[in-house]
Design an enzyme around this catalytic site. Structure first.
Site, PDB file in Angstrom:
ATOM      1  N   ASP A 281       0.833  -1.203   0.000  1.00  0.00           N
ATOM      2  CA  ASP A 281       0.000   0.000   0.000  1.00  0.00           C
ATOM      3  C   ASP A 281       0.867   1.253   0.000  1.00  0.00           C
ATOM      4  OD1 ASP A 281      -3.079  -0.995   0.851  1.00  0.00           O
ATOM      5  OD2 ASP A 281      -1.451  -2.334   1.428  1.00  0.00           O
TER       6      ASP A 281
ATOM      7  N   ASP B 262      -1.197  -2.945  -4.126  1.00  0.00           N
ATOM      8  CA  ASP B 262      -1.468  -1.506  -4.032  1.00  0.00           C
ATOM      9  C   ASP B 262      -0.168  -0.722  -4.178  1.00  0.00           C
ATOM     10  OD1 ASP B 262      -4.097  -2.149  -3.788  1.00  0.00           O
ATOM     11  OD2 ASP B 262      -4.390  -1.218  -1.828  1.00  0.00           O
TER      12      ASP B 262
ATOM     13  N   TYR C  74      -1.257   3.736  -6.530  1.00  0.00           N
ATOM     14  CA  TYR C  74      -2.461   4.504  -6.219  1.00  0.00           C
ATOM     15  C   TYR C  74      -2.763   5.519  -7.328  1.00  0.00           C
ATOM     16  CZ  TYR C  74      -3.162   2.431  -1.669  1.00  0.00           C
ATOM     17  OH  TYR C  74      -3.425   1.532  -0.671  1.00  0.00           O
TER      18      TYR C  74
ATOM     19  N   ASN D 132      -6.335  -4.227  -4.636  1.00  0.00           N
ATOM     20  CA  ASN D 132      -7.558  -3.638  -5.175  1.00  0.00           C
ATOM     21  C   ASN D 132      -7.281  -2.376  -5.986  1.00  0.00           C
ATOM     22  OD1 ASN D 132      -7.017  -2.873  -2.288  1.00  0.00           O
ATOM     23  ND2 ASN D 132      -8.514  -1.276  -2.760  1.00  0.00           N
TER      24      ASN D 132
ATOM     25  N   HIS E 245      -2.700  -9.748  -0.898  1.00  0.00           N
ATOM     26  CA  HIS E 245      -3.048  -8.383  -0.520  1.00  0.00           C
ATOM     27  C   HIS E 245      -3.957  -8.306   0.702  1.00  0.00           C
ATOM     28  CE1 HIS E 245      -3.402  -4.119  -0.858  1.00  0.00           C
ATOM     29  NE2 HIS E 245      -4.722  -4.179  -0.962  1.00  0.00           N
TER      30      HIS E 245
ATOM     31  N   HIS F 265     -11.962  -3.036   6.593  1.00  0.00           N
ATOM     32  CA  HIS F 265     -11.902  -4.233   5.730  1.00  0.00           C
ATOM     33  C   HIS F 265     -12.129  -5.515   6.524  1.00  0.00           C
ATOM     34  CE1 HIS F 265     -10.577  -1.578   2.590  1.00  0.00           C
ATOM     35  NE2 HIS F 265      -9.435  -1.295   3.180  1.00  0.00           N
TER      36      HIS F 265
ATOM     37  N   HIS G 267      -3.399  -3.985   2.555  1.00  0.00           N
ATOM     38  CA  HIS G 267      -4.811  -3.607   2.503  1.00  0.00           C
ATOM     39  C   HIS G 267      -5.226  -2.736   3.689  1.00  0.00           C
ATOM     40  CE1 HIS G 267      -8.571  -3.740   0.498  1.00  0.00           C
ATOM     41  NE2 HIS G 267      -9.192  -4.562   1.322  1.00  0.00           N
TER      42      HIS G 267
ATOM     43  N   HIS H  37      -4.307  -0.174   6.367  1.00  0.00           N
ATOM     44  CA  HIS H  37      -3.204   0.781   6.426  1.00  0.00           C
ATOM     45  C   HIS H  37      -2.708   0.912   7.864  1.00  0.00           C
ATOM     46  CE1 HIS H  37      -5.049   2.623   2.543  1.00  0.00           C
ATOM     47  NE2 HIS H  37      -4.523   1.426   2.363  1.00  0.00           N
TER      48      HIS H  37
END
Length: 517
Positions: free
Chosen positions: A231, A258, A261, A291, A371, A381, A408, A410
């Site tokens: 991420d 991720d 972004y 995602n 992920h 999530h 996923h 953060h």
């Protein structure tokens, strides 16, 4: 009858009797070593582990118009690559490769201009200039509007109109070349043709196919260091994260999805590639998708075009799930956004791969990246990966997986060894390392009370490193380098050593590091 429009067709030419093939066109430009005035052709250079043993994949882009041949020079002698006429030196290897470019439709995400952390990546006027076609989509004489005429004063989020040519992104030419026959522990210098800089890396340890017969004569692969992050994004925190990875001097870095972004604003893949070059042109990166590679109008297109994985040699038809042994570790990547039930392609691949492609005598450590976390005490999530866990957890447990790395969420979290929701000394340790620093900020709050299997959790920003010490022991370290902030003036980032992210209700929120043996 058709209209002739002053064109005369000779019967003999129609029959082809007097046709002569035109002369071959002269080569007007040698694009193989062409440089823009005052600029270098090559950028966004990064490394990944190749499909085959003792190989390294070099990815880069050329930014000028025209077609450029893929060509990379490499040697153990840096000076040779900087010499005039180095292309003909005997101790320099030259490898070609493949290249491609693509087009995609631009999409607008709310966070593009209103990020929760960091600087905006676009301004409203820039977006409206693309979406509003009323200044040009009409006949200047009759004033009749074209089918793609739109008068717009407010930003429309989501994909722009397919019939708006200004909403089309054209990628640079993306090159992929594979350096082969690398000697472990040796530093190699390389230069893509057209690049101004010379880059280097140390080839990581790999067992040869004859390793079983000659184990006593093989140099030790230990210690073996793996950088861990996910991420990431492109904020100032993101830059600190990759600098922290570089400070680990890892043999390889795993990024659990991720990446950029970009979220449908494709030029952000280019700025991300430029940011990553400073570190990953010198140390290899292995990834799987998240995602933000699948959603927000991404549809895997940009990720798969730019970040190759060693999926082919592991008999996987999909870029985002693959397997590869490296040093004393066998690494498996799974795709949280592909089917996982026992009738799926990914499940079939994983069950076969675990049963037939791993030799724990050669690679005693087994690490998995994906992920979406299966075990997390974060409220964000919550249980998104539960169906995947129910489908596949028994496969990982039966194979004796040591560590599972996800993102996923953060935040950072480490579990005790666990299986089926209970602490189990034979189960894997699960790490959530979604604290790379992207524009969405930290994810809070934590669920209370914490589960028995949660060993450490904190909602801040940092990176982790896994050092494999020998066949039975490893050392995990995580260090914080930033927190969230309530200050708009600071763009919601806090770089103080004593920072705490607002709203972090974890028990370890004041800790700056986590270590586990």
């Amino acid at each position: 009858m058709g209209i002739a429009r002053n064109v005369i067709f000779h019967e003999t030419l129609l029959r082809g009797e007097q046709y002569s093939r035109p002369l071959e066109r002269s080569n007007l430009h040698d694009f193989t070593e062409y440089k823009l005035k005052g600029h270098c052709l090559v950028e966004q250079v990064h490394l990944s582990i190749g499909n085959n043993k003792h190989s390294m994949t070099v990815s880069y882009v050329t930014t000028a118009l025209g077609f450029f041949n893929t060509l990379v020079y490499y040697s153990t002698n840096r000076n040779r690559l900087s010499e005039e006429g180095h292309e003909v030196q005997e101790d320099i290897k030259i490898v070609g490769g493949v290249s491609h470019a693509y087009s995609s439709l631009v999409s607008v995400n709310y966070n593009l201009i209103n990020p929760e952390m960091g600087e905006a990546q676009a301004v409203p006027s820039e977006i409206l200039n693309l979406e509003n076609t009323s200044s040009w989509a009409y006949d200047p004489i009759t004033k009749e509007r074209y089918a793609n005429w739109v008068y717009q004063t407010e930003i429309q989020y989501g994909s722009m109109a397919y019939n708006n040519p200004k909403a089309i992104y054209d990628s640079p030419q993306i090159h992929i070349a594979v350096l082969t026959d690398l000697i472990p522990g040796t530093r190699y210098y390389y230069r893509p043709k057209g690049a101004c800089d010379i880059f280097s890396f140390i080839a990581p340890f790999e067992y040869d196919s004859s390793a079983k017969e000659s184990m006593t004569s093989i140099p030790s692969p230990y210690p073996f260091t793996i950088g861990l992050l996910s991420d990431l994004g492109q904020t100032k925190v993101s830059q600190l994260s990759i600098a922290a990875i570089a400070a680990l001097s890892p043999d390889v870095t795993l990024l659990a999805g991720d990446l950029s972004y970009a979220d449908g604003w494709p030029s952000l893949w280019d700025s991300f590639g430029r940011m990553m070059q400073s570190v990953f042109a010198y140390t290899p990166l292995l990834t799987t998708g998240g995602n933000h590679e699948m959603g927000s109008s991404e549809g895997w297109q940009h990720y798969e075009a730019r970040y190759p994985t060693p999926h082919l040699n592991s008999l996987s038809a999909a870029v985002a799930y693959w397997g590869r042994d490296l040093g004393p570790v066998h690494i498996i990547a799974l795709n949280s956004y592909a089917k996982t039930n026992d009738n799926s392609r990914q499940y079939h691949w994983l069950s076969h791969y675990l049963a037939h492609e791993i030799d724990r005598n050669l690679t005693p450590w087994l690490v998995v990246i994906m992920h979406v976390p299966w075990y997390s005490t974060n409220s964000g999530h919550w249980k998104e990966g539960e169906l995947m866990r129910l489908d596949m957890e028994v496969l990982l447990y039966s194979a004796g997986v040591d560590v599972v790395i996800s993102g996923h969420n953060h935040a950072y979290e480490r579990t005790h060894p666990i299986y089926d929701g209970e602490v189990n000394s034979c189960g894997p340790v699960y790490l959530t390392v979604g604290d790379g620093g992207n524009y969405e900020n930290v994810l809070l709050p934590w669920r209370q009370p914490p589960s028995d299997w949660s060993a450490f959790r904190e909602a801040s920003f940092g990176v982790a490193g896994l050092e494999i010490l020998n066949s039975t022991h490893s050392a995990l370290s995580w260090h914080r380098h930033a927190c969230s902030s309530n200050s708009p003036e600071a763009l919601h980032m806090n770089f103080s050593d004593s920072c705490i992210s607002p709203g972090d209700n974890s028990e370890q929120r004041m800790e700056t590091s986590d270590r586990s043996w």
